[in-house]
Design an enzyme around this catalytic site. Sequence first.
Site, PDB file in Angstrom:
ATOM      1  N   TYR A 158       0.859  -1.179   0.038  1.00 48.65           N
ATOM      2  CA  TYR A 158      -0.066   0.088  -0.088  1.00 48.65           C
ATOM      3  C   TYR A 158       0.739   1.439  -0.067  1.00 48.65           C
ATOM      4  CZ  TYR A 158      -3.634  -3.403   1.018  1.00 48.65           C
ATOM      5  OH  TYR A 158      -4.090  -4.429   1.102  1.00 48.65           O
ATOM      6  N   HIS A 206      -5.867   2.841   0.118  1.00 48.88           N
ATOM      7  CA  HIS A 206      -5.826   2.414   1.669  1.00 48.88           C
ATOM      8  C   HIS A 206      -5.402   3.667   2.506  1.00 48.88           C
ATOM      9  CE1 HIS A 206      -5.338  -0.634   4.506  1.00 48.88           C
ATOM     10  NE2 HIS A 206      -5.850  -1.570   3.510  1.00 48.88           N
TER      11      HIS A 206
END
Length: 403
Positions: A158, A206
Amino acid sequence: MKKLIIKNVKTIITAPEGINLLVVKVETNDPSIYGVGCATFTQRVKVVKEVIDQYLKPILIGQSPNKIEDIWQVCTSNAYWRNGPVLNCAIGGVDMALWDIKGKLADMPLYELLGGKCRNAVPAYAHVDAGSIKDALKQVKERTDNGWTNLRVQINGYGGSEVEKPKEENDGNYYDPLRYMETTVKAFKEIKSVFGNKVNLIHDVHEKLTPNQVITLAGKLEEYDLLFLEDPVSPEQLSWLKQIRNHTNIPLAMGELFNNPQEWQQVIQNHYVDYIRCHISQIGGITPAKKIIAFADIYGVQTAWHGPGDLSGIGHAVNAQLSIASHNCGLQEWSNSIKKNTYDVFPGTPVAKSGYIYLNDEPGLGVDINEEAAAEFPEIPFAKDWTSKWTTMRLPDGTSVRP
């Protein structure tokens, strides 16, 4: 026929694929009738187990397993303070187990109790978790060769990457937001240039960017026709969704961190998202999920339930049971971590093939837990658990960022 009552509630922690999972088993006074549910909150697995063992079990013993709605309401209100991930996951695991029992008593799969199939199989997307753009291209080819057309692409997790750090650095996964954005856009450009319309792409921010950075990233990704951009902001920053929505045509998806009804109600009712993708145990199980599905359908929002590695085969089955019976199902997340050990520990786990998830027609959830097999994969201690480390994300200067 004797009255069926709950006789015992068991909790089982197992890690068949190296990720701690928590399973609830609700047993009745008929040894042949029991139900299983997924209560996994990987990063705080023991806390959820304690809530079930010490607080929910005394409430449940002696109750009729048929009173699902009443039990859900009592377990939710009994703690007084509510709508948190620990309590919701505990209740969610119990709730799934009770629906499993209900299906077994009716001799029907859960999807039949929910109104029957709306489709023959559940459309799904797979993960491309690459360490580089070259690796991403290789993985995309492997997935498309196996029939997958919907892919979520991440480079270095992420946003994690090698960055220059201060000498006195804190522990954590460091990343540079600008480098992350640049790499992501470049990766999507190269993937689309090679595979064109053969693949539909998804990306999960995210929460790693500021709202204005999200607007910038979305603007650069628009030409690649994403299926959706996931978690552009954190639940604490939902007020930014309206502005992001007004600056991009990319469909938006949120929900995996939601545990308060005000969160999903707000984003659906205001048309801030195109996909709602809650984590079923985190919202409290099947009982509230049914209500979210109906509410989202009214507003034209589709479901894309959260299906990560920290979800048991039982949890994946619940997702698929809900999806196959919901007219407004968009697609379903399918994790790369679902491998042989999962099927050994959770016989009956759905099977994914060529971009679709297939369920069996067994009564209830269609999945069980092999407790002997589960015991072969004991709990991973917190200090050695990688899932407790990737969530500590930091900017190059060491500032902690919500995962």
